[in-house]
Design a protein around this motif. Structure first.
Motif, PDB file in Angstrom:
ATOM      1  N   VAL A  25      48.083  32.416  30.355  1.00 27.24           N
ATOM      2  CA  VAL A  25      47.035  32.585  31.591  1.00 27.24           C
ATOM      3  C   VAL A  25      46.370  34.012  31.492  1.00 27.24           C
ATOM      4  CG1 VAL A  25      46.141  31.477  33.042  1.00 27.24           C
ATOM      5  CG2 VAL A  25      47.064  30.639  32.229  1.00 27.24           C
ATOM      6  N   ALA A  26      47.108  35.238  32.538  1.00 26.72           N
ATOM      7  CA  ALA A  26      46.744  35.844  32.627  1.00 26.72           C
ATOM      8  C   ALA A  26      46.665  36.948  31.603  1.00 26.72           C
ATOM      9  CB  ALA A  26      48.176  36.251  33.364  1.00 26.72           C
ATOM     10  N   LYS A  27      46.737  36.423  30.695  1.00 20.93           N
ATOM     11  CA  LYS A  27      45.724  37.151  28.795  1.00 20.93           C
ATOM     12  C   LYS A  27      45.125  36.539  28.517  1.00 20.93           C
ATOM     13  CE  LYS A  27      51.372  38.672  28.147  1.00 20.93           C
ATOM     14  NZ  LYS A  27      51.781  38.757  28.086  1.00 20.93           N
ATOM     15  N   SER A  28      44.873  35.215  29.292  1.00 27.70           N
ATOM     16  CA  SER A  28      43.921  34.652  28.321  1.00 27.70           C
ATOM     17  C   SER A  28      41.991  35.593  28.476  1.00 27.70           C
ATOM     18  CB  SER A  28      43.616  33.515  28.956  1.00 27.70           C
ATOM     19  OG  SER A  28      42.451  32.448  28.397  1.00 27.70           O
ATOM     20  N   ALA A  29      41.281  35.468  27.401  1.00 26.76           N
ATOM     21  CA  ALA A  29      40.288  36.094  27.348  1.00 26.76           C
ATOM     22  C   ALA A  29      38.727  35.907  28.540  1.00 26.76           C
ATOM     23  CB  ALA A  29      39.620  36.431  26.550  1.00 26.76           C
ATOM     24  N   PHE A  31      40.092  33.258  30.820  1.00 25.71           N
ATOM     25  CA  PHE A  31      40.542  33.479  32.121  1.00 25.71           C
ATOM     26  C   PHE A  31      39.873  34.358  32.877  1.00 25.71           C
ATOM     27  CE2 PHE A  31      43.451  34.665  35.628  1.00 25.71           C
ATOM     28  CZ  PHE A  31      43.092  33.730  35.714  1.00 25.71           C
ATOM     29  N   ARG A  32      39.782  35.642  32.488  1.00 26.23           N
ATOM     30  CA  ARG A  32      39.414  36.924  32.765  1.00 26.23           C
ATOM     31  C   ARG A  32      38.176  37.138  33.002  1.00 26.23           C
ATOM     32  NH1 ARG A  32      43.878  40.506  34.440  1.00 26.23           N
ATOM     33  NH2 ARG A  32      45.418  40.073  33.645  1.00 26.23           N
ATOM     34  N   ARG A  33      37.189  36.355  31.957  1.00 23.53           N
ATOM     35  CA  ARG A  33      35.730  36.178  32.196  1.00 23.53           C
ATOM     36  C   ARG A  33      35.627  36.019  33.185  1.00 23.53           C
ATOM     37  NH1 ARG A  33      36.213  36.495  26.417  1.00 23.53           N
ATOM     38  NH2 ARG A  33      35.188  33.759  26.780  1.00 23.53           N
ATOM     39  N   VAL A  34      35.960  34.376  33.424  1.00 22.91           N
ATOM     40  CA  VAL A  34      35.711  33.640  34.345  1.00 22.91           C
ATOM     41  C   VAL A  34      36.422  34.404  36.042  1.00 22.91           C
ATOM     42  CG1 VAL A  34      36.087  31.075  35.303  1.00 22.91           C
ATOM     43  CG2 VAL A  34      35.607  31.584  32.801  1.00 22.91           C
ATOM     44  N   MET A  35      37.512  35.212  35.849  1.00 23.40           N
ATOM     45  CA  MET A  35      37.780  35.231  36.949  1.00 23.40           C
ATOM     46  C   MET A  35      36.731  36.721  37.007  1.00 23.40           C
ATOM     47  SD  MET A  35      39.879  33.911  38.233  1.00 23.40           S
ATOM     48  CE  MET A  35      39.218  32.248  37.756  1.00 23.40           C
ATOM     49  N   ALA A  36      36.595  37.517  36.607  1.00 23.61           N
ATOM     50  CA  ALA A  36      35.194  38.474  37.360  1.00 23.61           C
ATOM     51  C   ALA A  36      34.028  37.909  37.109  1.00 23.61           C
ATOM     52  CB  ALA A  36      35.167  39.005  34.991  1.00 23.61           C
ATOM     53  N   GLN A  37      33.429  36.938  36.873  1.00 19.17           N
ATOM     54  CA  GLN A  37      32.312  36.840  36.898  1.00 19.17           C
ATOM     55  C   GLN A  37      31.954  35.882  38.387  1.00 19.17           C
ATOM     56  OE1 GLN A  37      29.178  35.540  35.413  1.00 19.17           O
ATOM     57  NE2 GLN A  37      29.766  37.113  34.378  1.00 19.17           N
ATOM     58  N   LEU A  38      33.358  35.069  39.016  1.00 20.95           N
ATOM     59  CA  LEU A  38      33.440  34.716  40.072  1.00 20.95           C
ATOM     60  C   LEU A  38      33.954  35.557  41.398  1.00 20.95           C
ATOM     61  CD1 LEU A  38      35.654  31.630  39.699  1.00 20.95           C
ATOM     62  CD2 LEU A  38      33.348  31.900  40.145  1.00 20.95           C
ATOM     63  N   SER A  39      33.893  37.259  40.740  1.00 17.73           N
ATOM     64  CA  SER A  39      34.318  38.428  41.512  1.00 17.73           C
ATOM     65  C   SER A  39      36.354  38.039  41.824  1.00 17.73           C
ATOM     66  CB  SER A  39      33.667  38.604  42.829  1.00 17.73           C
ATOM     67  OG  SER A  39      32.035  38.870  41.470  1.00 17.73           O
TER      68      SER A  39
END
Length: 144
Positions: A25-29, A31-39
């Protein structure tokens, strides 16, 4: 992540930071994009012995235990009675989680819900507005 006006449902909102192991999960691109969108800042712990100077933190299953408890206690109910639809299944799960998070914690002097409420940021909970993506508007109109 949108605010829920349901008594007892206190574990909600968008966190400022997530601390994860170095799993898929931590390595998923995605997941990372969604978290970035949510700040949402995503932090991972250092793998064991990765810096060569010290013994690094190691997960011991404490995070996985609540998931296993929900699976064993809640999902088995579906064997006896199948929910009519997804909305009903989600309602059952919300009710179960309210009860579960209100129970005394195994190793702490309070419940998970009490601990969550005691450590909320002063600016409130970050919540999404319907259809608009991320928002810094907290539950009850408190701005972050």
């Amino acid at each position: 992540m949108t605010p829920k006006d349901e008594d007892g449902l206190v574990l909600q909102g968008i966190p400022k930071m997530l601390y994860l192991d170095n799993g898929p999960v931590a390595k998923s691109a995605v997941f990372r994009r969604v978290m970035a969108q949510l700040s949402v800042e995503v932090r991972t712990h250092m793998p064991k012995g990765s810096d060569g100077r010290r013994v690094t933190a190691r997960a011991k299953g404490k995070v996985e235990r609540p998931f296993r408890t929900v699976k064993e206690a809640h999902e088995t109910l579906y064997h006896f009675h199948t929910p009519q639809n997804e909305a009903k299944a989600n309602l059952w799960l919300r009710r179960y989680l309210i009860r579960y998070n209100s129970q005394p914690h195994r190793s702490e002097p309070c419940s998970r819900a009490e601990d969550w409420l005691a450590h909320l940021p002063v600016e409130g909970v970050r919540a999404m507005r319907a259809g608009s993506g991320n928002s810094d508007r907290g539950i009850g109109g408190v701005s972050a």
